[in-house]
Scaffold this motif. Structure first.
Motif, PDB file in Angstrom:
ATOM      1  N   THR A  92     -24.695 -13.662  -9.138  1.00  0.00           N
ATOM      2  CA  THR A  92     -23.992 -13.117 -10.306  1.00  0.00           C
ATOM      3  C   THR A  92     -23.729 -11.627 -10.146  1.00  0.00           C
ATOM      4  OG1 THR A  92     -26.110 -12.889 -11.459  1.00  0.00           O
ATOM      5  CG2 THR A  92     -24.827 -14.859 -11.925  1.00  0.00           C
ATOM      6  N   ILE A  93     -24.634 -10.920  -9.487  1.00  0.00           N
ATOM      7  CA  ILE A  93     -24.434  -9.479  -9.259  1.00  0.00           C
ATOM      8  C   ILE A  93     -23.249  -9.264  -8.329  1.00  0.00           C
ATOM      9  CG2 ILE A  93     -25.450  -7.406  -8.233  1.00  0.00           C
ATOM     10  CD1 ILE A  93     -28.196  -8.512  -9.235  1.00  0.00           C
ATOM     11  N   ARG A  94     -23.205 -10.019  -7.223  1.00  0.00           N
ATOM     12  CA  ARG A  94     -22.081  -9.899  -6.287  1.00  0.00           C
ATOM     13  C   ARG A  94     -20.777 -10.304  -6.948  1.00  0.00           C
ATOM     14  NH1 ARG A  94     -21.795 -14.488  -2.583  1.00  0.00           N
ATOM     15  NH2 ARG A  94     -20.813 -15.283  -4.456  1.00  0.00           N
ATOM     16  N   ASP A  95     -20.796 -11.389  -7.719  1.00  0.00           N
ATOM     17  CA  ASP A  95     -19.582 -11.855  -8.375  1.00  0.00           C
ATOM     18  C   ASP A  95     -19.063 -10.827  -9.373  1.00  0.00           C
ATOM     19  OD1 ASP A  95     -19.946 -14.091  -6.840  1.00  0.00           O
ATOM     20  OD2 ASP A  95     -20.379 -15.444  -8.514  1.00  0.00           O
ATOM     21  N   ALA A  96     -19.971 -10.142 -10.083  1.00  0.00           N
ATOM     22  CA  ALA A  96     -19.557  -9.086 -11.011  1.00  0.00           C
ATOM     23  C   ALA A  96     -18.922  -7.926 -10.237  1.00  0.00           C
ATOM     24  CB  ALA A  96     -20.747  -8.590 -11.828  1.00  0.00           C
ATOM     25  N   ALA A  97     -19.501  -7.592  -9.091  1.00  0.00           N
ATOM     26  CA  ALA A  97     -18.932  -6.524  -8.257  1.00  0.00           C
ATOM     27  C   ALA A  97     -17.549  -6.920  -7.748  1.00  0.00           C
ATOM     28  CB  ALA A  97     -19.862  -6.212  -7.087  1.00  0.00           C
ATOM     29  N   LEU A  98     -17.389  -8.186  -7.368  1.00  0.00           N
ATOM     30  CA  LEU A  98     -16.085  -8.662  -6.902  1.00  0.00           C
ATOM     31  C   LEU A  98     -15.039  -8.578  -8.010  1.00  0.00           C
ATOM     32  CD1 LEU A  98     -17.218 -11.744  -4.792  1.00  0.00           C
ATOM     33  CD2 LEU A  98     -16.007  -9.730  -3.923  1.00  0.00           C
ATOM     34  N   GLU A 100     -14.998  -6.440 -10.416  1.00  0.00           N
ATOM     35  CA  GLU A 100     -14.658  -5.011 -10.530  1.00  0.00           C
ATOM     36  C   GLU A 100     -13.731  -4.565  -9.413  1.00  0.00           C
ATOM     37  OE1 GLU A 100     -17.976  -2.381 -11.058  1.00  0.00           O
ATOM     38  OE2 GLU A 100     -18.857  -3.656 -12.601  1.00  0.00           O
ATOM     39  N   MET A 101     -13.793  -5.249  -8.280  1.00  0.00           N
ATOM     40  CA  MET A 101     -12.936  -4.925  -7.142  1.00  0.00           C
ATOM     41  C   MET A 101     -11.554  -5.572  -7.277  1.00  0.00           C
ATOM     42  SD  MET A 101     -15.834  -5.397  -4.176  1.00  0.00           S
ATOM     43  CE  MET A 101     -14.861  -4.921  -2.751  1.00  0.00           C
ATOM     44  N   GLY A 102     -11.342  -6.317  -8.369  1.00  0.00           N
ATOM     45  CA  GLY A 102     -10.028  -6.907  -8.606  1.00  0.00           C
ATOM     46  C   GLY A 102      -9.894  -8.365  -8.235  1.00  0.00           C
ATOM     47  N   VAL A 103     -10.994  -9.012  -7.867  1.00  0.00           N
ATOM     48  CA  VAL A 103     -10.941 -10.429  -7.510  1.00  0.00           C
ATOM     49  C   VAL A 103     -10.687 -11.249  -8.766  1.00  0.00           C
ATOM     50  CG1 VAL A 103     -12.323 -12.368  -6.647  1.00  0.00           C
ATOM     51  CG2 VAL A 103     -12.394 -10.152  -5.486  1.00  0.00           C
ATOM     52  N   ARG A 104      -9.752 -12.164  -8.687  1.00  0.00           N
ATOM     53  CA  ARG A 104      -9.378 -12.973  -9.850  1.00  0.00           C
ATOM     54  C   ARG A 104     -10.393 -14.055 -10.179  1.00  0.00           C
ATOM     55  NH1 ARG A 104      -3.205 -13.266 -10.680  1.00  0.00           N
ATOM     56  NH2 ARG A 104      -2.616 -11.203  -9.977  1.00  0.00           N
ATOM     57  N   ALA A 105     -10.958 -14.690  -9.144  1.00  0.00           N
ATOM     58  CA  ALA A 105     -11.940 -15.750  -9.376  1.00  0.00           C
ATOM     59  C   ALA A 105     -12.779 -15.946  -8.126  1.00  0.00           C
ATOM     60  CB  ALA A 105     -11.243 -17.060  -9.745  1.00  0.00           C
ATOM     61  N   VAL A 106     -14.020 -16.415  -8.344  1.00  0.00           N
ATOM     62  CA  VAL A 106     -14.919 -16.764  -7.247  1.00  0.00           C
ATOM     63  C   VAL A 106     -15.193 -18.256  -7.348  1.00  0.00           C
ATOM     64  CG1 VAL A 106     -17.170 -16.390  -6.183  1.00  0.00           C
ATOM     65  CG2 VAL A 106     -15.977 -14.469  -7.274  1.00  0.00           C
ATOM     66  N   LEU A 107     -14.885 -18.969  -6.277  1.00  0.00           N
ATOM     67  CA  LEU A 107     -15.102 -20.417  -6.217  1.00  0.00           C
ATOM     68  C   LEU A 107     -16.253 -20.705  -5.263  1.00  0.00           C
ATOM     69  CD1 LEU A 107     -11.349 -21.150  -5.868  1.00  0.00           C
ATOM     70  CD2 LEU A 107     -12.732 -21.981  -7.760  1.00  0.00           C
ATOM     71  N   GLU A 108     -17.050 -21.707  -5.592  1.00  0.00           N
ATOM     72  CA  GLU A 108     -18.207 -22.046  -4.778  1.00  0.00           C
ATOM     73  C   GLU A 108     -17.886 -23.125  -3.753  1.00  0.00           C
ATOM     74  OE1 GLU A 108     -21.505 -23.152  -7.261  1.00  0.00           O
ATOM     75  OE2 GLU A 108     -21.106 -21.492  -8.629  1.00  0.00           O
ATOM     76  N   LYS A 109     -18.532 -22.998  -2.585  1.00  0.00           N
ATOM     77  CA  LYS A 109     -18.496 -24.062  -1.589  1.00  0.00           C
ATOM     78  C   LYS A 109     -19.676 -24.972  -1.871  1.00  0.00           C
ATOM     79  CE  LYS A 109     -16.306 -21.777   2.340  1.00  0.00           C
ATOM     80  NZ  LYS A 109     -16.477 -21.356   3.730  1.00  0.00           N
ATOM     81  N   PRO A 110     -19.640 -26.241  -1.615  1.00  0.00           N
ATOM     82  CA  PRO A 110     -18.487 -26.907  -1.021  1.00  0.00           C
ATOM     83  C   PRO A 110     -17.313 -26.914  -1.994  1.00  0.00           C
ATOM     84  CG  PRO A 110     -20.124 -28.528  -1.666  1.00  0.00           C
ATOM     85  CD  PRO A 110     -20.718 -27.178  -1.912  1.00  0.00           C
ATOM     86  N   ILE A 111     -16.141 -26.813  -1.429  1.00  0.00           N
ATOM     87  CA  ILE A 111     -14.928 -26.692  -2.226  1.00  0.00           C
ATOM     88  C   ILE A 111     -14.632 -28.012  -2.937  1.00  0.00           C
ATOM     89  CG2 ILE A 111     -12.444 -26.272  -2.132  1.00  0.00           C
ATOM     90  CD1 ILE A 111     -13.035 -24.567   0.416  1.00  0.00           C
ATOM     91  N   ASN A 112     -14.433 -27.902  -4.233  1.00  0.00           N
ATOM     92  CA  ASN A 112     -14.021 -29.044  -5.048  1.00  0.00           C
ATOM     93  C   ASN A 112     -12.505 -28.914  -5.236  1.00  0.00           C
ATOM     94  OD1 ASN A 112     -13.119 -30.176  -7.687  1.00  0.00           O
ATOM     95  ND2 ASN A 112     -15.233 -30.897  -7.768  1.00  0.00           N
ATOM     96  N   MET A 113     -11.758 -29.830  -4.654  1.00  0.00           N
ATOM     97  CA  MET A 113     -10.295 -29.746  -4.658  1.00  0.00           C
ATOM     98  C   MET A 113      -9.735 -29.613  -6.077  1.00  0.00           C
ATOM     99  SD  MET A 113      -7.456 -29.654  -2.914  1.00  0.00           S
ATOM    100  CE  MET A 113      -7.434 -30.428  -1.329  1.00  0.00           C
ATOM    101  N   GLN A 114     -10.181 -30.436  -7.001  1.00  0.00           N
ATOM    102  CA  GLN A 114      -9.635 -30.394  -8.367  1.00  0.00           C
ATOM    103  C   GLN A 114      -9.930 -29.065  -9.041  1.00  0.00           C
ATOM    104  OE1 GLN A 114      -7.498 -32.511  -9.388  1.00  0.00           O
ATOM    105  NE2 GLN A 114      -7.793 -33.895  -7.687  1.00  0.00           N
ATOM    106  N   LYS A 115     -11.139 -28.556  -8.860  1.00  0.00           N
ATOM    107  CA  LYS A 115     -11.502 -27.274  -9.468  1.00  0.00           C
ATOM    108  C   LYS A 115     -10.667 -26.141  -8.859  1.00  0.00           C
ATOM    109  CE  LYS A 115     -15.352 -24.324 -10.649  1.00  0.00           C
ATOM    110  NZ  LYS A 115     -16.788 -24.120 -10.641  1.00  0.00           N
ATOM    111  N   MET A 116     -10.461 -26.191  -7.543  1.00  0.00           N
ATOM    112  CA  MET A 116      -9.672 -25.167  -6.882  1.00  0.00           C
ATOM    113  C   MET A 116      -8.234 -25.195  -7.378  1.00  0.00           C
ATOM    114  SD  MET A 116      -8.993 -24.493  -2.836  1.00  0.00           S
ATOM    115  CE  MET A 116     -10.678 -24.044  -2.509  1.00  0.00           C
ATOM    116  N   ILE A 117      -7.650 -26.366  -7.471  1.00  0.00           N
ATOM    117  CA  ILE A 117      -6.268 -26.490  -7.945  1.00  0.00           C
ATOM    118  C   ILE A 117      -6.158 -25.939  -9.360  1.00  0.00           C
ATOM    119  CG2 ILE A 117      -4.478 -28.148  -8.606  1.00  0.00           C
ATOM    120  CD1 ILE A 117      -5.549 -29.891  -6.230  1.00  0.00           C
ATOM    121  N   ALA A 118      -7.109 -26.313 -10.222  1.00  0.00           N
ATOM    122  CA  ALA A 118      -7.089 -25.841 -11.610  1.00  0.00           C
ATOM    123  C   ALA A 118      -7.238 -24.323 -11.682  1.00  0.00           C
ATOM    124  CB  ALA A 118      -8.197 -26.524 -12.410  1.00  0.00           C
TER     125      ALA A 118
END
Length: 127
Positions: A92-98, A100-118
């Protein structure tokens, strides 16, 4: 105008999976460029100019995603790229920093195709 998309991941299989999800989410006419790490990604950006969208893994050999994003922000070489991160580790700390760096979203692996598409589909201007 066709969108230019940079997919950065040290796994060829992950890069193909990400491209497939992006195409389904509405980027089927995009030009896709791949890089196996941050070093290759920066080289592609220098060669081809800024991209509309970048999807990057965090943990990669050579130069990881955090370093890549930080360098793009410092140099402004990335232009106004929409950045999405994919990671096999949760922080959560890294994701908050990301964020702040302008990242739109953080997705977790293993990649869930439906979640990624959404996730890609919910960001206006990405697809």
């Amino acid at each position: 105008m066709a969108k230019n998309v940079l997919i950065v991941d040290d796994s060829r299989t992950s890069r193909m999976f990400i491209q497939q999800a992006l195409e389904i989410a509405g980027l089927s006419g995009a030009t896709f460029v791949e890089a196996a790490n941050g070093i290759e990604a920066l080289s592609q950006i220098q060669k081809l100019g800024p991209f509309h969208l970048m999807v990057t893994d965090i943990n990669m050999p050579g130069k990881g995603g955090m370093e890549l994003i930080s360098e793009l922000n410092e140099s402004k070489a990335g232009g106004d790229v929409a950045i999405f991160v994919i990671s096999s580790t949760q922080s959560t700390i890294r994701d908050a920093a990301l964020k702040e760096m302008g990242v739109r979203a953080v997705l977790e692996k293993p990649i869930n195709m439906q979640k990624m598409i959404a996730t890609f589909a919910e960001f206006k201007g990405v697809a």
